[in-house]
Enzyme design. Structure first.
Site, short mmCIF file in Angstrom:
data_model
loop_
_atom_site.label_atom_id
_atom_site.label_comp_id
_atom_site.label_asym_id
_atom_site.label_seq_id
_atom_site.Cartn_x
_atom_site.Cartn_y
_atom_site.Cartn_z
N HIS A 150 -11.43 0.46 0.53
CA HIS A 150 -10.56 0.62 -0.72
C HIS A 150 -10.51 -0.49 -1.68
O HIS A 150 -10.89 -1.72 -1.27
CB HIS A 150 -8.87 0.32 -0.12
CG HIS A 150 -8.50 1.52 0.79
ND1 HIS A 150 -8.39 2.89 0.59
CD2 HIS A 150 -8.64 1.59 2.48
CE1 HIS A 150 -8.23 3.70 1.47
NE2 HIS A 150 -8.19 2.93 2.51
N CYS A 210 -12.70 6.06 2.55
CA CYS A 210 -12.04 5.88 3.83
C CYS A 210 -12.00 7.22 4.63
O CYS A 210 -12.96 7.77 4.86
CB CYS A 210 -10.79 5.32 3.74
SG CYS A 210 -10.06 4.61 5.30
#
Length: 493
Positions: free
Chosen positions: A432, A333
């Site tokens: 994630h 991310c």
């Protein structure tokens, strides 16, 4: 009418979340349709629901313990600190506003409506609601602005059990003081739990007896200090970010996660530390980076600020040098964004800077937009389609380049696309939770085993089953150390 029980605490990190998790599992095992609820949560540890809503990770874990699918009503208000920018307010899973701490309280009426809407929804859908408070209910300077502690208890007329943390010291004073500062709610307090005790419980008996007399509430149990639950604790980031090398000194694969100032979703890496052949630590020390086989840049709530930190510490230079020497560098991310060539922020979403140079290890650029992407994903590794992954996205930037590390479907958006990029021994992704994929985890570790002349291991443990065992163990410990029948009596079960 659904039955109710509320767990409040004398402070943050006193164990409320874990006790609620345990009670959810104990109740589920009794065949009762139970759900967790926390009106307002402040955390950088979040989870994305099936419909793309963002809630606190703790409530997602509690829902798992309860055997129900997490939804936004279990945590209608999520607060995400954003440094000098203030606090991101997520309402029913979607970004509502970003405000400073003063202006935030002007939103009480609106937020309270969202809280009661969610409560009414859950009460219709479930037979038992276990409610978690936040911090301490005795912040008397904020009582009029409360939407998460006694305001919820009073609205529902819910019985409250108060948890105190003896490991910090002063547990009797904090329990006594909390009850006495909230005397107008005295009838709602039904008992207390002493948590995180080290030693023989008989030592506490005189103090417990005296406190019971002073506040006219029973002690419902003394829970021992648990060194390792295996369950992510939203308040436990400072406790979790410790050196795990000492625990598995002979493990062949060393993994270092950069300990960013604004690290988010550090639970991404929990599965890696339970692998038998890995050593996991969080660090920014050069000597730790130099000894690593794999370095991971995690997600960040303030990507620009954390990238500036890496530059100030000259860690960006170290990463470039290590990448040349064959160390595997991974970005998740915000870490993925940092590994690119440029971060462009025309709307000043992340920073007052409109453009910032990245570390330059991946041929991509990231453009930041005000809109946040939140979705669960499923897919596979493009180079080895048999390696399946699941996870979730939660980010504001869009990264441009020749993406193609994973082929994914954004399940809540019904969209199929490519995510991430690999360039030699450097790769990044927005996803994630990918290390919860057993096959991906073993694929990653085995490549380093082979590199060191070791045979690959075919077997990888099931993270899903291990998580279940962690919850069961926690539930068994809590049930063993509480007067559970009296707890159920208080809840009206």
């Amino acid at each position: 009418m659904a039955k109710l029980l509320m767990i409040q605490g004398t402070s943050s990190n006193c164990g409320k979340s874990l006790i609620v998790t345990a009670l959810c599992r104990i109740t589920k095992n009794r065949g009762i349709k139970v759900a967790p609820f926390k009106a307002q949560n402040m955390s950088l540890q979040s989870f994305i629901t099936e419909d793309g809503g963002e809630i606190g990770l703790a409530q997602a874990i509690q829902a798992e313990a309860a055997g129900v699918v997490p939804n936004v009503h279990m945590n209608p208000v999520l607060l995400k600190p954003s440094g000098q920018q203030g606090i991101q307010i997520v309402v029913h899973g979607k970004l509502y506003k970003t405000l400073n701490s003063i202006d935030f309280y002007s939103e009480k009426k609106k937020l309270w409506e969202n809280v009661t809407d969610s409560l009414n929804y859950l009460l219709k859908e479930h037979d038992f609601l276990i409610i978690e408070g936040a911090g301490s209910p005795a912040e008397i300077n904020l009582l009029e602005k409360d939407i998460v502690n006694m305001a919820v208890a009073e609205y529902l007329k819910a019985p409250v059990i108060l948890v105190g943390d003896i490991d910090r010291g002063g547990v009797f004073a904090s329990l006594y003081g909390t009850v006495k500062l909230l005397e107008k709610y005295d009838s709602l307090f039904k008992g207390f739990i002493i948590n995180k005790f080290r030693g023989h419980v008989d030592i506490l008996s005189p103090g417990i007896k005296k406190l019971e007399e002073l506040i006219n509430k029973p002690c419902l149990g003394v829970v021992p200090y648990l060194d390792e639950t295996g369950i992510s604790d939203e308040d436990g980031v400072s406790m979790r970010l410790i050196n795990f090398f000492a625990q598995k000194v002979n493990a062949p694969v060393k993994i270092v996660v950069l300990r960013l100032r604004y690290i988010s979703n550090f639970n991404d890496f929990e599965p890696l530390r339970f692998e038998p052949d890995t050593e996991l630590m969080y660090s920014l020390k050069k000597e730790d980076l130099l000894s690593a086989d794999i370095i991971i840049i995690p997600g960040s709530k303030k990507t620009f600020e954390d990238l500036k930190l890496l530059r100030e510490l000259k860690i960006d230079q170290t990463l470039r040098e290590l990448a040349k020497n064959g160390v595997e560098i991974i970005g998740i991310c915000g870490g993925f964004q940092m590994l690119g060539e440029k971060l462009i922020d025309p709307y000043m979403v992340e920073s007052s800077l409109r453009e910032f140079d990245g570390i330059g290890l991946l041929p991509v650029e990231t453009l930041f937009y005000p809109e946040k992407i939140t979705t669960q994903v499923e897919g596979c590794l493009c180079s080895e389609p048999s390696i399946k992954i699941t996870g979730y996205e939660i980010h504001k930037g869009i990264t441009y380049g020749h993406l193609g590390l994973f082929k994914i479907t954004r399940t809540s958006m019904n969209q199929t696309l490519f995510d991430g990029i690999v360039c030699g021994n450097v790769w990044g992704t927005y996803i994630h939770g990918i290390f919860e994929s057993d096959s991906l985890r073993r694929w990653l570790i085995n490549r380093h085993r082979v590199k060191k002349g070791l045979n690959p291991i075919d077997y990888s443990f099931s993270w899903k089953k291990l998580k279940e065992s962690f919850i069961d163990t926690l539930a068994n410990t809590i049930e063993k150390n509480l007067d559970i029948n009296r707890v159920w009596e208080i809840a009206g079960l």
